[in-house]
Design an enzyme around this catalytic site. Structure first.
Site, short mmCIF file in Angstrom:
data_model
loop_
_atom_site.label_atom_id
_atom_site.label_comp_id
_atom_site.label_asym_id
_atom_site.label_seq_id
_atom_site.Cartn_x
_atom_site.Cartn_y
_atom_site.Cartn_z
N GLY A 198 43.38 71.76 67.64
CA GLY A 198 42.18 72.46 67.17
C GLY A 198 42.26 72.88 65.71
O GLY A 198 41.24 73.10 65.05
N HIS A 225 28.55 73.76 70.14
CA HIS A 225 29.74 73.66 71.00
C HIS A 225 29.25 73.41 72.43
O HIS A 225 29.30 74.30 73.28
CB HIS A 225 30.51 74.98 70.89
CG HIS A 225 31.89 74.94 71.47
ND1 HIS A 225 32.55 76.07 71.91
CD2 HIS A 225 32.75 73.92 71.68
CE1 HIS A 225 33.75 75.75 72.34
NE2 HIS A 225 33.89 74.44 72.23
N ALA A 248 37.78 76.44 77.11
CA ALA A 248 38.50 76.57 78.38
C ALA A 248 37.69 77.30 79.45
O ALA A 248 38.23 78.05 80.25
CB ALA A 248 39.86 77.24 78.16
N ASN A 253 34.96 69.94 82.86
CA ASN A 253 34.73 69.80 84.30
C ASN A 253 33.26 69.55 84.61
O ASN A 253 32.92 68.70 85.43
CB ASN A 253 35.19 71.05 85.06
CG ASN A 253 36.71 71.16 85.09
OD1 ASN A 253 37.40 70.16 84.92
ND2 ASN A 253 37.22 72.35 85.32
N ASN A 362 47.53 76.37 77.69
CA ASN A 362 46.58 75.60 76.85
C ASN A 362 47.09 74.16 76.64
O ASN A 362 46.77 73.53 75.63
CB ASN A 362 46.37 76.30 75.50
CG ASN A 362 45.20 75.72 74.71
OD1 ASN A 362 44.19 75.33 75.29
ND2 ASN A 362 45.34 75.64 73.39
N ARG A 364 47.17 70.20 76.89
CA ARG A 364 45.98 69.36 76.72
C ARG A 364 46.24 67.91 77.07
O ARG A 364 47.38 67.44 76.99
CB ARG A 364 45.52 69.43 75.25
CG ARG A 364 45.13 70.82 74.77
CD ARG A 364 43.76 71.18 75.25
NE ARG A 364 43.35 72.50 74.82
CZ ARG A 364 42.10 72.81 74.50
NH1 ARG A 364 41.15 71.90 74.54
NH2 ARG A 364 41.78 74.04 74.17
C1 OXD Z 1 38.35 74.45 72.03
C2 OXD Z 1 38.59 73.01 72.21
O1 OXD Z 1 37.19 74.86 72.16
O2 OXD Z 1 39.73 72.55 72.04
O3 OXD Z 1 39.30 75.20 71.75
O4 OXD Z 1 37.63 72.29 72.52
MN MN Z 2 35.76 73.33 72.50
#
Ligand code: OXD
Ligand code: MN
Length: 582
Positions: A198, A225, A248, A253, A362, A364
């Protein structure tokens, strides 16, 4: 290299950072393979079990560098007021002085990669070019998944000068020398001291949200977003929905949902970012600027998100997950069985007795959307998809009902502007604390959010999408979730689309229009009537407290807060204090 503006800029950064080598990335499969080989031999990437997880890798970031660092993220507009009260601000001159001092000779002994990328479908007037200079080959292989990267972007740019200039340098990863700086007036990003996605994949939050939001304001569009999904109803009607949830909180999902209701089919256009343009037909049209997913792994499994699990079975890059003895990735919530022994996200031996997660919360996965079984072909559509409904949503254990509809566009903007959600592990800091997160853009809006609300209000129009608020996360007094979520969320989407198609009426409440409990399709699910009533309950006393808190938040924008939102706020309080007789 024909583009002189690009060449000159790259030369100037090379002069400053003095890399040993400069590599212009073309985005080819050969280039990708060579980089991965190099990273594996250096021990930076771990190749996973090739039989079970073909062409997939594990990357571990530095333990102090595992999430976005909002405290070190700056909007460097000339005028501080243009960054607004919700952003950290630094003057452009100050930011350059600090970051250039870190960049000076910082790539000595290293390779500097020049990564051109295209955000948006090839050939679309909505698409934009960026170029990221980085010293991290992990960033290069990730950018190839997340964007349309390489020659394709240079072709789009031609000899133009309109591209976002991003410089990323891993530097020494010291948290006190970590800066993620955005210069909206020159479309420039300087990111140093972090290798976390990020902060380091500059195409994502830095370009496609923070800088693009400023550009969208200038050019009459919105950078949001939001996930984008398509739903085909049993009658064969196709609708597209855009939904803004904080990091998150389940965007991936929902975007990849497999319907629990027969006859409904969901397709995925995007899972994180949406650029919304007004069309000549009066509707809002959406494109996903990205090409891949950077999804949260913990909690992802074949029940919660089967499409994500299929997507990551090959060609994936996992970051900060745990590793099993047979070279498979593992994270909390992957399956019911917890392996006895694992290597944790830091690379240390792990057993259950340790009492801490094996994967970072977190952790990924990075994978192309083209690996996703529900991917919509419209992802490549040059004009995008027309949006029927916009959803705002947060993680709220109390208060917010499962779903409600805004009375109109202005009220919908107020609902978005007063969104509150409990914080998650996607950013450093405490988890589970309620915070105002307007339109899920609090960490991503590149300008004063008062002006951002005003910009949203200008999009009112008769053919605009209806606006809704959803909350999958309401809990009972014992702390148990009231709503099962995941594939069952189609039941809420069904009500939303019935409202869009005018097939069902709603009940006016002080906060917006609620479904009748009988209008939420609960066929073939265990949903006692009292639980559904609890999910749809609006408690006026608690909502009044919430409104007061939101009033204080909105006041932070002072005279940049649009009058319309002040009016909406006053109207909500009046409706809560003096509800119309039933
Ligand atoms: C966030 C992403 O919003 O990685 O942090 O999408
Ligand atoms: Mn995001």
């Amino acid at each position: 290299m024909a583009n002189q503006a690009l060449k000159q800029w790259v030369d100037s950064i090379a002069k400053l950072a003095t890399p040993d080598r400069i590599v212009w990335c073309n985005g080819s499969a050969e280039e990708d393979l060579a980089l991965k080989k190099e990273l594996v031999s250096a021990g930076t990437l771990i190749a996973l079990n090739e039989k079970k997880w073909p062409n997939s890798f594990l990357y571990r970031s530095h333990p102090n560098d595992v999430a976005r660092t909002e405290a070190q993220t700056f909007i460097c507009s000339r005028d501080k007021a243009d960054a607004g009260p919700t952003n950290n601000w630094m003057s452009p001159a100050d930011a350059e002085t600090r970051v250039y001092a870190i960049l000076r000779q910082a790539m000595r002994g290293r390779t500097m990669y020049v990564v051109p990328y295209l955000m948006g479908p090839v050939g679309s007037p909505c698409s934009r070019v960026g170029v990221e200079i980085t010293d991290s080959p992990y960033v290069v292989i990730s950018m190839r998944v997340m964007t349309r990267m390489g020659q394709i972007a240079l072709d789009h740019l031609g000899d133009g000068t309109d591209f976002v200039r991003g410089v990323h340098c891993t530097a020494d990863l010291h948290p006190e020398r970590r800066y993620i700086c955005h210069f909206p007036e020159t479309s420039t990003i300087l990111s140093v001291g972090s290798g976390y996605g990020g902060n380091a994949l500059l195409s994502k939050k830095c370009h496609s949200l923070r800088l693009a939001s400023v550009q969208g304001r200038r050019e009459n569009w919105l950078a949001e977003h939001m996930l984008i999904l398509g739903v085909t109803t049993p009658a064969g009607h196709k609708h597209y929905v855009a939904a803004a949830f904080p990091s998150a909180c389940g965007k991936t999902n929902l975007a990849l949902l497999v319907s629990a209701l027969p006859g409904y089919k969901v397709e995925t256009v995007g899972d994180d970012i949406c650029w919304l343009h007004p069309g000549n037909d009066g509707r809002l049209w959406a494109v996903n600027p990205e090409a891949g997913m950077f999804g949260v792994a913990p909690g992802t499994n074949t029940r919660s998100n089967p499409n994500a699990m299929t997507s990551v079975r090959q060609n994936a890059i996992f970051t900060n997950v745990a590793l099993t003895a047979d070279g498979s990735p593992w994270w909390e919530g992957l399956d019911d069985e917890v392996p006895g022994r694992l290597t944790d996200w830091r690379g240390l031996g792990w057993t259950l007795e340790k009492g801490e997660p094996a994967a970072h919360p977190n952790a990924r996965f990075t994978v192309s959307l083209r690996e996703c079984p529900s991917m919509s072909r419209e992802m490549d559509s040059t004009r995008g998809v027309p949006i029927s409904a916009i959803l705002f949503g947060g993680r709220r254990a109390r208060l917010a009902p499962l779903v409600y509809e805004a009375f109109n566009w202005d009220h919908g903007v107020y609902v978005g502007a007063t969104m509150v959600s409990e914080t998650t592990a996607a950013a450093n800091g405490d988890v589970g604390v309620p915070r105002n997160d307007p339109m899920a853009m609090l960490p991503f809006c590149g300008y004063n959010m008062g002006d951002y609300f005003a910009h949203w209000l200008t999009f009112a129009g008769p053919k605009r999408p209806k606006i809704f608020h959803v909350n999958w996360f309401r809990k009972d007094n014992d702390g148990k979730f009231l709503w099962p979520g995941y594939g069952e969320n189609i039941r809420v989407l069904k009500w939303i689309l019935d409202r869009v198609e005018d097939r069902v009426s709603a009940i006016d409440s002080p906060i917006g229009r609620l479904p009748r409990s009988t209008d939420i399709d609960t066929s073939n699910m265990l949903m006692p009537a009292n639980r559904l009533r609890a999910l749809l309950d609006v408690d006026r006393g608690t909502w009044l407290q919430e409104a007061e808190r939101n009033g204080a938040f909105l006041e932070r924008f002072g005279d940049r807060l649009p009058m319309t939102l002040r009016r909406e706020h006053g109207a909500l309080i009046r409706r809560l204090e003096f509800p119309p007789a039933a």
